[in-house]
Write a protein that holds these residues in place. Structure first.
Motif, PDB file in Angstrom:
ATOM      1  N   LEU A  44       0.821  -1.655   0.171  1.00  0.00           N
ATOM      2  CA  LEU A  44       0.056   0.090   0.169  1.00  0.00           C
ATOM      3  C   LEU A  44       0.939   1.475  -0.295  1.00  0.00           C
ATOM      4  CD1 LEU A  44      -0.188   1.381   2.971  1.00  0.00           C
ATOM      5  CD2 LEU A  44      -1.329  -0.784   3.672  1.00  0.00           C
ATOM      6  N   ALA A  46       1.868   4.773   1.444  1.00  0.00           N
ATOM      7  CA  ALA A  46       1.597   5.705   2.294  1.00  0.00           C
ATOM      8  C   ALA A  46       2.178   7.199   2.439  1.00  0.00           C
ATOM      9  CB  ALA A  46       2.310   4.785   3.757  1.00  0.00           C
ATOM     10  N   SER A  62       0.337   5.059  10.179  1.00  0.00           N
ATOM     11  CA  SER A  62      -0.617   4.266  10.291  1.00  0.00           C
ATOM     12  C   SER A  62      -1.406   4.115   8.587  1.00  0.00           C
ATOM     13  CB  SER A  62      -1.190   5.525  10.552  1.00  0.00           C
ATOM     14  OG  SER A  62      -1.547   6.749   9.760  1.00  0.00           O
ATOM     15  N   VAL A  63      -2.723   3.186   9.278  1.00  0.00           N
ATOM     16  CA  VAL A  63      -3.812   2.548   8.074  1.00  0.00           C
ATOM     17  C   VAL A  63      -4.748   2.999   8.367  1.00  0.00           C
ATOM     18  CG1 VAL A  63      -1.633   0.963   7.157  1.00  0.00           C
ATOM     19  CG2 VAL A  63      -3.103   0.353   8.743  1.00  0.00           C
ATOM     20  N   THR A  64      -5.900   3.547   7.167  1.00  0.00           N
ATOM     21  CA  THR A  64      -7.139   3.862   7.745  1.00  0.00           C
ATOM     22  C   THR A  64      -7.778   2.412   8.490  1.00  0.00           C
ATOM     23  OG1 THR A  64      -6.788   4.486   5.472  1.00  0.00           O
ATOM     24  CG2 THR A  64      -9.081   4.571   6.503  1.00  0.00           C
ATOM     25  N   ARG A  65      -7.683   1.357   7.599  1.00  0.00           N
ATOM     26  CA  ARG A  65      -8.031   0.011   8.766  1.00  0.00           C
ATOM     27  C   ARG A  65      -7.456  -1.330   8.304  1.00  0.00           C
ATOM     28  NH1 ARG A  65     -10.025   1.271   4.080  1.00  0.00           N
ATOM     29  NH2 ARG A  65     -10.091  -0.128   2.314  1.00  0.00           N
ATOM     30  N   ALA A  66      -7.692  -1.641   9.657  1.00  0.00           N
ATOM     31  CA  ALA A  66      -6.868  -2.814   9.577  1.00  0.00           C
ATOM     32  C   ALA A  66      -6.938  -4.149   8.800  1.00  0.00           C
ATOM     33  CB  ALA A  66      -6.223  -3.305  11.608  1.00  0.00           C
ATOM     34  N   THR A  69      -5.814  -5.035   2.673  1.00  0.00           N
ATOM     35  CA  THR A  69      -4.156  -5.198   2.131  1.00  0.00           C
ATOM     36  C   THR A  69      -3.718  -4.833   3.356  1.00  0.00           C
ATOM     37  OG1 THR A  69      -4.577  -4.798  -0.047  1.00  0.00           O
ATOM     38  CG2 THR A  69      -2.247  -3.938   1.045  1.00  0.00           C
ATOM     39  N   ALA A  70      -4.094  -3.712   4.177  1.00  0.00           N
ATOM     40  CA  ALA A  70      -3.628  -3.208   5.090  1.00  0.00           C
ATOM     41  C   ALA A  70      -3.463  -4.188   6.411  1.00  0.00           C
ATOM     42  CB  ALA A  70      -4.203  -2.644   6.285  1.00  0.00           C
ATOM     43  N   LEU A  73      -1.023  -7.091   5.489  1.00  0.00           N
ATOM     44  CA  LEU A  73       0.132  -6.555   5.638  1.00  0.00           C
ATOM     45  C   LEU A  73       0.331  -6.493   7.664  1.00  0.00           C
ATOM     46  CD1 LEU A  73       1.741  -3.635   3.710  1.00  0.00           C
ATOM     47  CD2 LEU A  73       2.516  -3.775   6.181  1.00  0.00           C
ATOM     48  N   LEU A  74      -0.542  -6.235   7.975  1.00  0.00           N
ATOM     49  CA  LEU A  74      -0.038  -6.108   9.069  1.00  0.00           C
ATOM     50  C   LEU A  74       0.690  -7.886   9.685  1.00  0.00           C
ATOM     51  CD1 LEU A  74      -2.000  -3.141  10.113  1.00  0.00           C
ATOM     52  CD2 LEU A  74       0.269  -3.114   9.859  1.00  0.00           C
ATOM     53  N   SER A 139      -8.577   3.913  12.412  1.00  0.00           N
ATOM     54  CA  SER A 139      -7.345   3.844  11.564  1.00  0.00           C
ATOM     55  C   SER A 139      -6.462   2.826  13.015  1.00  0.00           C
ATOM     56  CB  SER A 139      -6.568   5.740  11.759  1.00  0.00           C
ATOM     57  OG  SER A 139      -7.169   5.989  10.857  1.00  0.00           O
TER      58      SER A 139
END
Length: 174
Positions: A44, A46, A62-66, A69-70, A73-74, A139
């Motif tokens: 993504l 950022a 920061s990511v908008t939601r977990a 893709t986020a 990634l997390l 986020s």
């Protein structure tokens, strides 16, 4: 009582809108964050990457939601944070939108020995692992330990301001 809570909700919404407007005008460097997830490579774009400390080496973003893709990634054991140069504007656009073709042969990715997708022509790539995931509204703030730093060729940085990718004029100094 409902008038008070509506007033508070309206204020919070207006404050959020004004915050977004303020940050739209504040330029930020652009990074591409990639990982080898259980389902395959993910990535993504950022503009929230920051240095946290040099000792111990740490960064944040920061990511908008977990989720999506986020979330993938997390959930990966580590990820690669690529600082993008101006030559990467098209790639940044691709990774900023869902459903666009990613990790194609034309995009030039290879794999690090640890599995993360790696863009060799990035000015810098920091391999990291999440230390803390801090939910903040919708986020997630990620604080990550930097495990390795790959320095590439210098390139003018890719910047983001007011929903546009920009470049610096290297001839202009203040």
């Amino acid at each position: 009582m409902s008038g008070v809570s509506n007033g508070a909700a309206d204020h919070a919404r207006e404050l959020g809108d004004r915050l977004k407007s303020a940050f739209r005008m504040h330029p930020a460097g652009v990074a591409l964050i990639t990982a080898a997830a259980a389902t395959g490579p993910v990535g993504l774009t950022a503009s929230s990457v920051s240095s946290v400390a040099a000792e111990p080496a740490a960064l944040s973003f920061s990511v908008t939601r977990a989720t999506g893709t986020a979330g993938a990634l997390l959930a990966a054991p580590s990820f690669a944070v690529h600082f993008l140069g101006e030559q990467h504007a098209d790639l940044a656009r691709v990774f900023a939108h869902s459903g666009a073709p990613r990790f194609t042969p034309e995009q030039g990715f290879v794999r690090l020995p640890t599995g993360e997708p790696f863009l060799p022509d990035s000015p810098a790539v920091l391999r990291a692992r999440a230390l803390h995931l801090i939910p903040v509204g919708s986020s997630t703030l990620v604080v990550a330990e930097v495990l390795d730093v790959h320095l590439g060729d210098e390139a003018p940085p890719l910047l983001y301001r007011d929903r546009k990718f920009l470049r610096l004029d290297p001839e202009t100094e203040l």
